[in-house]
Scaffold this motif. Structure first.
Motif, mmCIF file in Angstrom:
data_model
loop_
_atom_site.group_PDB
_atom_site.id
_atom_site.type_symbol
_atom_site.label_atom_id
_atom_site.label_comp_id
_atom_site.label_asym_id
_atom_site.label_seq_id
_atom_site.Cartn_x
_atom_site.Cartn_y
_atom_site.Cartn_z
ATOM 1 N N UNK A 11 -24.259 -96.943 -29.438
ATOM 2 C CA UNK A 11 -25.667 -97.318 -29.567
ATOM 3 C C UNK A 11 -26.555 -96.480 -28.658
ATOM 4 N N UNK A 12 -26.102 -96.278 -27.429
ATOM 5 C CA UNK A 12 -26.917 -95.490 -26.495
ATOM 6 C C UNK A 12 -27.092 -94.057 -26.967
ATOM 7 N N UNK A 13 -26.029 -93.454 -27.482
ATOM 8 C CA UNK A 13 -26.177 -92.079 -27.974
ATOM 9 C C UNK A 13 -27.133 -92.027 -29.152
ATOM 10 N N UNK A 14 -27.087 -93.048 -30.019
ATOM 11 C CA UNK A 14 -28.029 -93.092 -31.124
ATOM 12 C C UNK A 14 -29.459 -93.262 -30.674
ATOM 13 N N UNK A 15 -29.654 -94.024 -29.609
ATOM 14 C CA UNK A 15 -31.005 -94.259 -29.100
ATOM 15 C C UNK A 15 -31.597 -92.992 -28.502
ATOM 16 N N UNK A 16 -30.795 -92.237 -27.729
ATOM 17 C CA UNK A 16 -31.346 -91.106 -26.970
ATOM 18 C C UNK A 16 -31.072 -89.753 -27.607
ATOM 19 N N UNK A 17 -30.328 -89.726 -28.722
ATOM 20 C CA UNK A 17 -30.122 -88.457 -29.404
ATOM 21 C C UNK A 17 -31.438 -87.829 -29.868
ATOM 22 N N UNK A 18 -32.415 -88.573 -30.388
ATOM 23 C CA UNK A 18 -33.675 -87.934 -30.781
ATOM 24 C C UNK A 18 -34.387 -87.209 -29.650
ATOM 25 N N UNK A 19 -34.205 -87.666 -28.405
ATOM 26 C CA UNK A 19 -34.827 -86.978 -27.277
ATOM 27 C C UNK A 19 -34.251 -85.575 -27.121
ATOM 28 N N UNK A 20 -32.924 -85.466 -27.184
ATOM 29 C CA UNK A 20 -32.284 -84.153 -27.051
ATOM 30 C C UNK A 20 -32.626 -83.270 -28.249
ATOM 31 N N UNK A 21 -32.598 -83.854 -29.426
ATOM 32 C CA UNK A 21 -32.881 -83.050 -30.616
ATOM 33 C C UNK A 21 -34.313 -82.507 -30.614
#
Length: 553
Positions: free
Chosen positions: A470-480
Motif C-alpha cells: 500500500x505504501x509503495x502504491x501511495x508514494x509511487x506517483x511522487x517518484x514517477x
C-alpha cells in the motif's frame, strides 16, 4: 366588459376548424364537430395543435442531455491516425511508436492511449511495463499460455471404484488445516468428522464427495516443499481428477457445499499457479454465493448464514488477488462489500469439533505448526479491512487538465488510513515497522527463509507485505512525477524517499512470505516481479534523477 365576460363564463376559442377557418367565420370549437359543420352536414376537421414552446426547465434538461451524449461520443469514438499499439518487444525505454494506419472499429478492450496513461504498479498496465523495459503484453501472454497449454491440467476421470489411502488422506487433511484453512476459513467444525467418514466409506458422485477430494488434493500439494516438487510428484492427480468428474453435481446443486467446492477449486488452481483456472472457478463461486444471499436461503439458519458470509469474504479476497495484476472479468462482488455482514467471532472457526480436537492433533505430523482460532479470526478480519482499502484507493493521484498528477494531500490521507489500520491490529499479528534503510543489512537474511515458517508468522508477514505494498502504491506517483519531468519540485523529496523505503520493505517481506503462502504464490510472484524489476531499471533511473536533483538542494 371583462367583469361581464367573467360572470357569464365566456370562453375564447383558441383555434377554429378547417371549414370555419376557410370561410373566416366564427367557430365555437366544439369537438369532434362544431355547430356550423354539424348543422350543414359537413365533415369537421381540426389542424394539429402546435406544441407549446418548451419551458426553461425543459430546455436546460435537453441541453444537459445533449452535452452528455456529446461526452459519451467522445469516450466511445474510434479514432484513427496517431494511435499506439502494443509491440511484443518494446524498443527501449519509453519508445516512440509509429502511427497506426487504422484502428479496428470493434476494438475496445485495451485503451488506445495506454502510453499516456499513469503507470500503475501492475503487470497488466502496459505503460508500467514499458517503464520497466518489460514486454507490455506480458500479462496477456501469461493468460494465453495458461489457456492454450492444458498439458499440466489433470483431466476428469471416473470416480467409481476409487478408495482413499487412510494415512495419506489424513496427512493431506493435516496439511490443509495447517497451511490453507486459516487463509480462507470457510468450514464448520464438523468438517473433520465428515472427512473421516467419507475416506473410509464408499465414494459416490456428489458435492460432498467432491469437497473431500478437493481438500485432499489441496493438502497433498501443500505437503510439497515447492511448486516444482508438486509438479514433479503430482500427489494430487488422483484426487483432483476424481473431483473434476463430480463437477456436474456441484454445478447442479444450489447449496453452501457447492459454493465451498468452487472456492476449493479456485484455491487448488491458485496453489498450482494457474490463476486463470482459479479465476474461472471463483467467478462461479461468487455468482452462486450472491444468488444464495439474494434468495435468503439461510435466513433462519444463523450457523449456515455465518459460513456463507465467510465464504463470501474468502471469494472477495481471492478474486481481488487474482484480478490485481491480470485484467480479468469481475463478478461485481464488490457491490455488496458494504451490505454483507462480517463473519461472527463468537463461534468456532476450527474445522474440527471440540471433542475431536485431541484426536485430530494426535493424527497430525509432529512438524505441523497450527494457529489459534483467535489469531485466525484476527488475521481474516484484518485482511478484509486492508483489502477494502487497496480496492478503493491506494494511489495519490488527481486528474488536472486531462493529466494524472501527484497529490501530497491525498498521500497524507491515505497514509493516515493505513496507519489507523496498523494501530488497530491485535498484538499477536502486529508486525514491526522498521527503518528499512538502516535495518536491511541485519534483517535481510533473517527475514528471507527457504522453508515455511509458523502459520502465525506467515500471516503476520503477509499483512506486513500488504502494508508496504500500500505504501509503495501511495508514494509511487511522487517518484514517477520526478522521473517523468526531471524536476524535483513536482513532488516533496520526503515522499520520494518514503517510496524507496517502502519498496525495500516490500521486497524483503515478499521474499520471506513466498515459502509460507502456498495458497496463492502467483499473486506474490507477480507483485514481486513488478516491484523488484524496478531495481535494475526504473528504481536506478529514479535514484539517478533524484541524486542529481538533490545535489542542488
Amino acid at each position: 366588459m371583462m367583469a361581464e365576460a367573467a360572470l357569464y363564463g365566456r370562453r375564447r376559442v383558441t383555434f377554429a376548424c378547417e371549414m370555419c377557418r376557410s370561410r373566416r367565420t366564427k367557430c365555437d370549437g366544439r369537438k369532434p364537430t362544431c355547430s356550423f359543420c354539424e348543422s350543414h352536414g359537413i365533415q369537421c376537421t381540426y389542424a394539429s395543435a402546435v406544441p407549446p414552446p418548451p419551458s426553461r426547465h425543459d430546455a436546460e434538461i435537453s441541453a444537459i442531455k445533449e452535452r452528455l451524449d456529446h461526452l459519451c461520443g467522445l469516450v466511445s469514438i474510434r479514432l484513427t491516425g496517431q494511435e499506439a499499439r502494443i509491440f511484443e518487444d518494446p524498443p527501449g525505454y519509453l519508445p516512440e511508436l509509429p502511427p497506426l494506419r487504422e484502428y479496428p472499429l470493434d476494438e475496445s478492450i485495451i485503451s488506445r492511449h495506454w502510453r499516456k496513461e499513469f503507470p500503475f504498479m501492475t503487470i497488466q498496465t502496459p505503460s508500467m511495463m514499458c517503464l520497466l523495459e518489460l514486454n507490455p503484453t506480458l500479462a496477456a501472454q501469461l493468460v494465453a499460455q495458461e489457456r492454450t497449454d492444458v498439458s499440466a491440467l489433470s483431466p476428469p476421470s471416473e470416480a467409481l471404484g476409487f478408495s482413499f489411502q487412510y494415512e495419506d488422506a489424513i496427512r493431506a487433511f493435516a496439511a490443509f488445516y495447517d497451511r490453507i484453512h486459516h487463509w480462507y476459513p470457510i468450514f464448520a467444525p464438523d468438517l473433520f468428522q465428515f472427512y473421516r467418514e467419507m475416506i473410509t466409506g464408499l465414494l459416490v458422485p456428489s458435492s460432498g464427495s467432491c469437497l473431500v477430494l478437493l481438500v485432499a488434493a489441496i493438502g497433498s500439494v501443500a505437503q510439497c516443499s515447492s511448486l516444482t516438487a508438486a509438479y514433479e510428484a503430482r500427489p494430487d492427480s488422483h484426487y483432483i481428477s476424481k473431483a473434476l468428474y463430480m463437477l456436474p453435481n456441484v454445478h447442479f446443486e444450489f447449496s453452501l457445499t457447492s459454493v465451498q467446492c468452487l472456492v476449493l477449486l479456485s484455491i487448488y488452481y491458485c496453489s498450482m499457479a494457474k490463476p486463470c483456472q482459479a479465476h474461472d472457478y471463483i467467478l462461479m463461486a461468487s455468482s452462486k454465493a450472491q444468488a444464495i444471499f439474494k434468495c435468503r436461503l439461510f435466513e433462519d439458519d444463523e450457523r449456515q448464514s455465518d459460513l456463507l458470509r465467510r465464504s463470501f469474504w474468502s471469494i472477495l479476497l481471492i478474486e481481488s488477488e487474482l484480478a490485481y495484476h491480470i485484467d480479468m472479468p469481475e463478478s461485481n462482488i464488490w457491490k455488496f462489500d458494504d451490505r454483507i455482514l462480517l463473519p461472527g467471532i463468537h463461534t468456532s472457526w476450527e474445522p474440527c469439533r471440540e471433542d475431536q480436537r485431541s484426536l485430530f492433533h494426535d493424527m497430525r505430523p509432529p512438524h505441523c505448526f497450527g494457529m489459534s482460532s483467535d489469531t485466525a479470526k484476527a488475521y481474516f478480519l484484518a485482511q478484509i479491512a486492508i483489502g477494502r482499502m487497496i480496492r478503493r484507493c491506494t494511489t495519490s493521484v488527481i486528474i488536472s487538465q486531462e493529466q494524472e498528477l501527484y497529490s501530497p494531500v491525498i498521500a497524507i490521507e491515505l497514509t493516515y488510513q493505513l496507519d489507523t489500520w496498523y494501530n488497530h491490529l491485535p498484538s499477536n499479528i502486529r508486525f514491526e515497522r522498521h527503518d528499512t534503510a538502516a535495518a536491511i543489512s541485519d534483517n535481510l537474511v533473517k527475514s528471507i527463509s527457504s522453508s515455511p515458517s509458523s502459520t502465525t508468522i506467515a500471516v503476520t508477514r503477509f499483512l506486513q507485505m500488504q502494508y508496504y505494498l500500500c505504501l509503495t502504491g501511495i508514494y509511487w506517483p511522487a517518484v514517477y512525477s520526478v522521473i517523468s519531468t526531471g524536476r524535483l519540485e513536482t513532488a516533496p523529496t520526503a515522499n520520494c524517499a518514503r517510496f524507496f523505503e517502502s519498496y525495500v520493505g516490500f521486497t524483503i517481506t515478499a521474499a520471506s512470505v513466498i515459502p509460507s503462502c502456498s495458497q496463492n504464490p502467483w499473486s506474490i510472484y507477480a507483485r514481486y516481479l513488478c516491484h523488484f524489476r524496478k531495481n535494475p531499471s526504473c528504481a536506478i533511473k529514479g535514484l539517478a534523477v533524484l541524486t542529481n536533483l538533490f545535489s542542488y538542494v
